[in-house]
Design a protein around this motif. Structure first.
Motif, PDB file in Angstrom:
ATOM      1  N   ASP A 140      38.276 -66.050 -47.125  1.00 62.28           N
ATOM      2  CA  ASP A 140      38.298 -66.867 -48.339  1.00 62.28           C
ATOM      3  C   ASP A 140      38.154 -68.342 -48.003  1.00 62.28           C
ATOM      4  N   ARG A 141      38.889 -68.815 -47.022  1.00 61.92           N
ATOM      5  CA  ARG A 141      38.836 -70.229 -46.665  1.00 61.92           C
ATOM      6  C   ARG A 141      37.511 -70.605 -46.001  1.00 61.92           C
ATOM      7  N   ILE A 142      36.917 -69.694 -45.242  1.00 61.34           N
ATOM      8  CA  ILE A 142      35.586 -69.951 -44.678  1.00 61.34           C
ATOM      9  C   ILE A 142      34.597 -70.192 -45.807  1.00 61.34           C
ATOM     10  N   ASP A 143      34.645 -69.338 -46.812  1.00 64.35           N
ATOM     11  CA  ASP A 143      33.704 -69.481 -47.924  1.00 64.35           C
ATOM     12  C   ASP A 143      33.947 -70.764 -48.698  1.00 64.35           C
ATOM     13  N   VAL A 144      35.199 -71.112 -48.935  1.00 62.72           N
ATOM     14  CA  VAL A 144      35.506 -72.350 -49.657  1.00 62.72           C
ATOM     15  C   VAL A 144      34.988 -73.560 -48.892  1.00 62.72           C
ATOM     16  N   MET A 145      35.151 -73.552 -47.567  1.00 60.68           N
ATOM     17  CA  MET A 145      34.682 -74.672 -46.756  1.00 60.68           C
ATOM     18  C   MET A 145      33.158 -74.763 -46.733  1.00 60.68           C
ATOM     19  N   ALA A 146      32.496 -73.626 -46.776  1.00 61.83           N
ATOM     20  CA  ALA A 146      31.036 -73.595 -46.616  1.00 61.83           C
ATOM     21  C   ALA A 146      30.276 -73.667 -47.937  1.00 61.83           C
ATOM     22  N   ALA A 147      30.948 -73.398 -49.038  1.00 59.82           N
ATOM     23  CA  ALA A 147      30.259 -73.184 -50.323  1.00 59.82           C
ATOM     24  C   ALA A 147      29.376 -74.345 -50.745  1.00 59.82           C
ATOM     25  N   THR A 148      29.821 -75.564 -50.508  1.00 62.20           N
ATOM     26  CA  THR A 148      29.033 -76.720 -50.955  1.00 62.20           C
ATOM     27  C   THR A 148      27.760 -76.916 -50.141  1.00 62.20           C
ATOM     28  N   HIS A 149      27.606 -76.178 -49.050  1.00 65.38           N
ATOM     29  CA  HIS A 149      26.453 -76.352 -48.158  1.00 65.38           C
ATOM     30  C   HIS A 149      25.403 -75.246 -48.298  1.00 65.38           C
ATOM     31  N   TYR A 150      25.699 -74.193 -49.077  1.00 63.72           N
ATOM     32  CA  TYR A 150      24.812 -73.028 -49.072  1.00 63.72           C
ATOM     33  C   TYR A 150      23.378 -73.339 -49.483  1.00 63.72           C
ATOM     34  N   LYS A 151      23.203 -74.182 -50.466  1.00 63.68           N
ATOM     35  CA  LYS A 151      21.855 -74.437 -50.973  1.00 63.68           C
ATOM     36  C   LYS A 151      21.189 -75.642 -50.311  1.00 63.68           C
ATOM     37  N   THR A 152      21.880 -76.232 -49.352  1.00 65.47           N
ATOM     38  CA  THR A 152      21.321 -77.439 -48.734  1.00 65.47           C
ATOM     39  C   THR A 152      21.283 -77.340 -47.210  1.00 65.47           C
ATOM     40  N   ASP A 153      22.413 -77.598 -46.561  1.00 62.86           N
ATOM     41  CA  ASP A 153      22.410 -77.778 -45.108  1.00 62.86           C
ATOM     42  C   ASP A 153      23.393 -76.850 -44.402  1.00 62.86           C
ATOM     43  N   LYS A 160      30.746 -77.942 -38.374  1.00 59.78           N
ATOM     44  CA  LYS A 160      31.829 -78.657 -39.051  1.00 59.78           C
ATOM     45  C   LYS A 160      32.805 -77.666 -39.674  1.00 59.78           C
ATOM     46  N   VAL A 161      32.274 -76.619 -40.281  1.00 54.05           N
ATOM     47  CA  VAL A 161      33.123 -75.604 -40.901  1.00 54.05           C
ATOM     48  C   VAL A 161      33.983 -74.922 -39.844  1.00 54.05           C
ATOM     49  N   VAL A 162      33.367 -74.563 -38.738  1.00 52.25           N
ATOM     50  CA  VAL A 162      34.106 -73.890 -37.665  1.00 52.25           C
ATOM     51  C   VAL A 162      35.228 -74.787 -37.147  1.00 52.25           C
ATOM     52  N   LYS A 163      34.945 -76.047 -36.907  1.00 56.46           N
ATOM     53  CA  LYS A 163      35.965 -76.975 -36.397  1.00 56.46           C
ATOM     54  C   LYS A 163      37.111 -77.139 -37.390  1.00 56.46           C
ATOM     55  N   SER A 164      36.772 -77.117 -38.684  1.00 55.10           N
ATOM     56  CA  SER A 164      37.806 -77.268 -39.708  1.00 55.10           C
ATOM     57  C   SER A 164      38.728 -76.059 -39.762  1.00 55.10           C
ATOM     58  N   ILE A 165      38.180 -74.899 -39.421  1.00 58.88           N
ATOM     59  CA  ILE A 165      38.940 -73.653 -39.510  1.00 58.88           C
ATOM     60  C   ILE A 165      39.777 -73.414 -38.253  1.00 58.88           C
ATOM     61  N   ILE A 166      39.190 -73.633 -37.083  1.00 54.93           N
ATOM     62  CA  ILE A 166      39.856 -73.184 -35.846  1.00 54.93           C
ATOM     63  C   ILE A 166      41.121 -73.982 -35.520  1.00 54.93           C
ATOM     64  N   LYS A 167      41.274 -75.137 -36.119  1.00 54.26           N
ATOM     65  CA  LYS A 167      42.491 -75.906 -35.847  1.00 54.26           C
ATOM     66  C   LYS A 167      43.736 -75.250 -36.443  1.00 54.26           C
ATOM     67  N   TYR A 168      43.524 -74.227 -37.285  1.00 51.35           N
ATOM     68  CA  TYR A 168      44.657 -73.517 -37.885  1.00 51.35           C
ATOM     69  C   TYR A 168      44.985 -72.227 -37.144  1.00 51.35           C
ATOM     70  N   ALA A 169      44.380 -72.021 -35.973  1.00 49.65           N
ATOM     71  CA  ALA A 169      44.674 -70.825 -35.186  1.00 49.65           C
ATOM     72  C   ALA A 169      46.149 -70.803 -34.800  1.00 49.65           C
ATOM     73  N   ILE A 178      40.455 -65.859 -35.433  1.00 54.46           N
ATOM     74  CA  ILE A 178      39.737 -67.111 -35.178  1.00 54.46           C
ATOM     75  C   ILE A 178      38.712 -66.925 -34.058  1.00 54.46           C
ATOM     76  N   LYS A 179      39.098 -66.221 -33.014  1.00 50.44           N
ATOM     77  CA  LYS A 179      38.172 -65.964 -31.903  1.00 50.44           C
ATOM     78  C   LYS A 179      36.963 -65.172 -32.383  1.00 50.44           C
ATOM     79  N   ALA A 180      37.209 -64.158 -33.211  1.00 57.25           N
ATOM     80  CA  ALA A 180      36.103 -63.355 -33.746  1.00 57.25           C
ATOM     81  C   ALA A 180      35.189 -64.223 -34.609  1.00 57.25           C
TER      82      ALA A 180
END
Length: 427
Positions: A140-153, A160-169, A178-180
């Motif tokens: 869910d959080r991966i999608d929320v972080m990435a959603a604004t980028h789907y139609k552009t970049d 950036k999304v990965v770095k934002s997520i992995i700090k919560y490991a 997180i490793k997967a």
């Protein structure tokens, strides 16, 4: 139909239908649940899940937000990575599914799908529920972080999304998950598949994995109430209308002499008949006064939308048609299908009369209900024009006081307050 025991229903299509309905409750994004299901299933593959667990992950992703009730709640969940009020929709989703046996196995992971890993691992839960709850939280959080980028970049932004997520490991998310994710995120295909056209196709493909299960009539009613609850989150009066139409249609069917099993199925169709209105904007559905030609043309689409939501659920068959034909009349009068006289079943004709009768009696948020004498006059007018069946209207008039009491009753609102209470009392 499989005798008096119930119907064989495709549960995967039931889950997809629930996700489709949920995505329309105050949300601009109608693919969030699909993407979460996809992400969870891909993470499951990366983790070496067996096929059954991969399928479970996908279904859980589709269902995870079934407790989201308002646009405000959706906005809160999107804008707060780990907000304190996230538990509200988790608890609502849990209550919605926990007593519906065919989907009850998803209830506990949904209840905890926003619980941080460092808390979750300490709870007295099965290892399966723990990992599945955290898997959906991460997806869910991966999608929320990435959603604004789907139609552009999205390919440029993935790092950036990965770095934002992995700090919560180790805090929000299990280190193994997180490793997967880090391994999965290196593939461009993982991200490309999240684009709208691809995620829709992926969901359709997953929908071909048929999982037929025998549901009792009581379970079918319970499923219908779950969908009515979802409708209720957007328009309370619409859900009340569906419940009362269902009760009234069953009464008329019984008075007409139909067998109990047929009355049960008519009741289920009545509960489901207004699901398609989720596709119609609030401005049109709740507009006081006469609709313009354009607005009316949009409103006339809702019966077909009901059919589209229901027809893919293998096993509903005739119930889907009865629900969708509630604005059809004899000789092609009505909308939107214009069936021939021979194709307009008595069940659909009963629901059509019950729908009009109850709508007139109940009224709308901007308009008081119609007195019984005026209701009868309107039914006669619609019969003369061919929009309603003469025999069904005559029977309704014969039992007009009982029909009025059923259409006017005030206890249907319980559905939104506590689904589990309503289900037990309703059944």
């Amino acid at each position: 139909m499989n005798g008096l025991s119930g119907l064989h229903i495709d549960l995967r299509q039931v889950i997809i239908a629930i996700e489709a309905a949920v995505s329309l409750v105050g949300m601009d994004d109608t693919n969030h649940g699909k993407r979460v299901g996809y992400i969870a299933s891909q993470l499951g593959k990366q983790l070496g899940f067996n096929e059954q667990s991969i399928q479970f992950s996908f279904d859980l992703g589709l269902l995870h937000d079934c407790g989201v009730s308002t646009a405000q709640m959706h906005s809160y969940l999107v804008n707060n990575f780990n907000g304190n009020d996230a538990h509200i929709h988790c608890e609502a989703g849990y209550r919605l599914l926990k007593d519906f046996e065919p989907l009850s196995k998803f209830a506990t992971p949904i209840l905890y799908h926003h619980t941080p890993w460092e808390e979750l691992k300490k709870l007295d839960l099965s290892s399966h529920d723990v990992i599945m709850a955290n898997l959906i939280f991460l997806s869910d959080r991966i999608d929320v972080m990435a959603a604004t980028h789907y139609k552009t970049d999205f390919l440029c932004a993935r790092e950036k999304v990965v770095k934002s997520i992995i700090k919560y490991a180790g805090t929000l998310f299990a280190p193994s998950l997180i490793k997967a994710f880090q391994q999965l995120a290196m593939s461009e295909v993982f991200w490309i598949a999240l684009e709208e056209r691809h995620i829709t196709r992926y969901t359709w493909d997953m929908g071909q994995f048929e999982r037929s299960q025998l549901l009792t009539i009581a379970q079918l009613k319970q499923l219908s109430l779950i969908l009515a609850y979802i409708v209720d989150q957007r328009r309370p009066f619409t859900a009340q209308h569906s419940i009362k139409v269902a009760r009234l249609a069953r009464y008329i069917a019984s008075a007409f002499g139909l067998q109990s099993e047929q009355c049960d199925k008519i009741e289920i169709a009545g509960l489901l008949h207004a699901v398609g209105k989720l596709y119609i904007s609030d401005d049109i559905v709740e507009m006081p006064g006469t609709l313009s030609d354009v607005e009316l043309s949009i409103m006339k689409q809702h019966s077909y939308e009901t059919y589209e939501i229901l027809r893919h659920i293998k096993g509903l068959g005739e119930i889907a048609r009865w629900a969708a034909f509630h604005h059809e009349g004899g000789n092609g009068v009505g909308y939107p299908f214009h069936p021939e006289e021979k194709d307009l079943s008595i069940e659909a004709r009963i629901i059509a009369v019950a729908d009009v009768f109850q709508a007139l009696v109940q009224g709308r948020p901007y308009q008081d209900g119609t007195p019984l004498t005026k209701v009868i006059d309107i039914l006669d007018e619609l019969t003369t024009s061919g929009k309603l069946d003469q025999d069904i209207v005559n029977l309704t008039k014969k039992h007009k006081d009982a029909c009025f009491d059923i259409a006017k009753e005030n206890n249907a609102r319980e559905t939104a307050c506590a689904v589990e209470t309503t289900v037990s009392e309703y059944l």
